[in-house]
Design a protein around this motif. Structure first.
Motif, short mmCIF file in Angstrom:
data_model
loop_
_atom_site.label_atom_id
_atom_site.label_comp_id
_atom_site.label_asym_id
_atom_site.label_seq_id
_atom_site.Cartn_x
_atom_site.Cartn_y
_atom_site.Cartn_z
N SER A 1 -10.53 5.76 -34.17
CA SER A 1 -9.34 5.03 -33.73
C SER A 1 -9.75 3.61 -33.37
O SER A 1 -10.93 3.34 -33.14
N ARG A 2 -8.79 2.71 -33.34
CA ARG A 2 -9.05 1.33 -33.00
C ARG A 2 -9.01 1.14 -31.49
O ARG A 2 -8.19 1.76 -30.79
N VAL A 3 -9.85 0.25 -30.99
CA VAL A 3 -9.86 -0.04 -29.56
C VAL A 3 -8.51 -0.56 -29.10
O VAL A 3 -8.04 -0.24 -28.01
N GLU A 4 -7.85 -1.34 -29.95
CA GLU A 4 -6.56 -1.91 -29.58
C GLU A 4 -5.48 -0.85 -29.35
O GLU A 4 -4.53 -1.08 -28.61
N SER A 5 -5.63 0.32 -29.99
CA SER A 5 -4.62 1.37 -29.81
C SER A 5 -4.74 2.03 -28.44
O SER A 5 -3.83 2.75 -28.02
N TRP A 6 -5.86 1.82 -27.75
CA TRP A 6 -6.06 2.39 -26.42
C TRP A 6 -5.66 1.42 -25.31
O TRP A 6 -4.94 1.80 -24.39
N GLY A 7 -6.17 0.21 -25.40
CA GLY A 7 -6.10 -0.70 -24.27
C GLY A 7 -7.35 -0.49 -23.42
O GLY A 7 -7.85 0.63 -23.29
N GLU B 1 -8.08 -0.59 -20.17
CA GLU B 1 -8.02 0.24 -18.97
C GLU B 1 -7.93 1.72 -19.31
O GLU B 1 -8.67 2.55 -18.75
N GLU B 2 -7.04 2.07 -20.22
CA GLU B 2 -6.89 3.47 -20.59
C GLU B 2 -8.16 4.01 -21.24
O GLU B 2 -8.56 5.15 -21.00
#
Length: 268
Positions: A152-158, A160-161
């Protein structure tokens, strides 16, 4: 005379700012007490006491939208007997991936955790790495211990999450050993930039930069002083586009090439 203090911490695109009233010797005891309260609130907002907060800033300083969050698992034939053996297998994999990238002029940056408590207790690894655009096939070929990989992409997490997710086991169940780190970073990671605290005018207010995305904000004010905090994500830097050479330069290059060909063949 400036009457406020301003502090800023930045990790990549992630920025944290705090602004608070400063106490002076001429203030009344009540005013000093209330301004000290503002100072304490600012310190609490900026200090990364929790492990996941420290990891959040590390992730923001080193990884962005094109980078990857990967879960590596084991099949029954390769399942290691314990977490120590699992970490050895992961280090071997990381060494091979680092060497593969080094031969192609690319570096490897990573943060990883090894888990074995939640769910069915099966050992697995979560790994955040910098992406190159050509990672899926090589990672699948180098990880020979199982075929069930998740990307998965880091941007899809954020940030903090993702930081909370990576530290969920030690935060909930405790660390395997006293003093053990909650995550393992590569040695080439950048640290967040902590800017010096500044004196600013009492008219200064925290403002969100153009096109930035606000993540958090907090404020407090009374008749003696004030405190405000803002956390935001700066917009991505525009990608640099390659420009094609002008037609005149291209023709010149071709003419020199033709001249060299003539000289080589004795026609000059």
């Amino acid at each position: 005379m400036p009457k406020q203090r301003l502090k800023r911490i930045q990790g990549g695109r992630l920025v944290k700012q705090a602004l608070w009233s400063a106490a002076f010797p001429c203030d009344t005891p009540k005013a000093r007490a209330e301004k000290a309260r503002c100072t304490t609130m600012a310190r609490q907002a900026l200090n990364d006491k929790a492990a996941w907060e420290k990891l959040k800033m590390i992730l923001a300083s080193n990884f962005d939208y094109q980078d990857l969050m990967i879960t590596l698992t084991y099949d029954d034939n390769h399942l290691p007997p314990n977490i120590i053996a699992a970490r050895k297998l992961l280090k071997k994999f990381l060494g091979q991936l680092r060497e593969y990238r080094r031969c192609r002029g690319n570096e490897l940056r990573y943060v990883y955790v090894t888990e074995n408590v939640h769910g069915d207790g099966r050992i697995h690894h979560h790994l955040v790495i910098n992406g190159t655009g050509q990672d899926y096939d090589i990672i699948r070929s180098l990880w020979i211990n199982g075929t069930d990989l998740e990307f998965s992409r880091v941007e899809s997490w954020g940030y903090e999450e993702l930081a909370k997710y990576l530290t969920k086991e030690p935060r909930k169940y405790g660390r395997n050993c006293v003093g053990e780190r909650m995550w393992t970073p590569s040695r080439n990671l950048k640290k967040p930039v902590v800017h010096p605290t500044e004196w600013v005018s009492e008219n200064v207010r925290l403002e969100l930069p153009t096109n930035a995305y606000k993540l958090k904000s907090n404020s407090f004010e009374n008749e003696w002083g004030s405190f405000s905090y803002m956390e935001y994500l700066l917009p991505p830097e525009p990608k640099q586009q390659r420009t094609r050479p002008k037609a005149r330069k291209l023709k010149t290059a071709l003419s020199f090439s033709g001249l060299e060909h003539c000289i080589t063949n004795g026609k000059g």
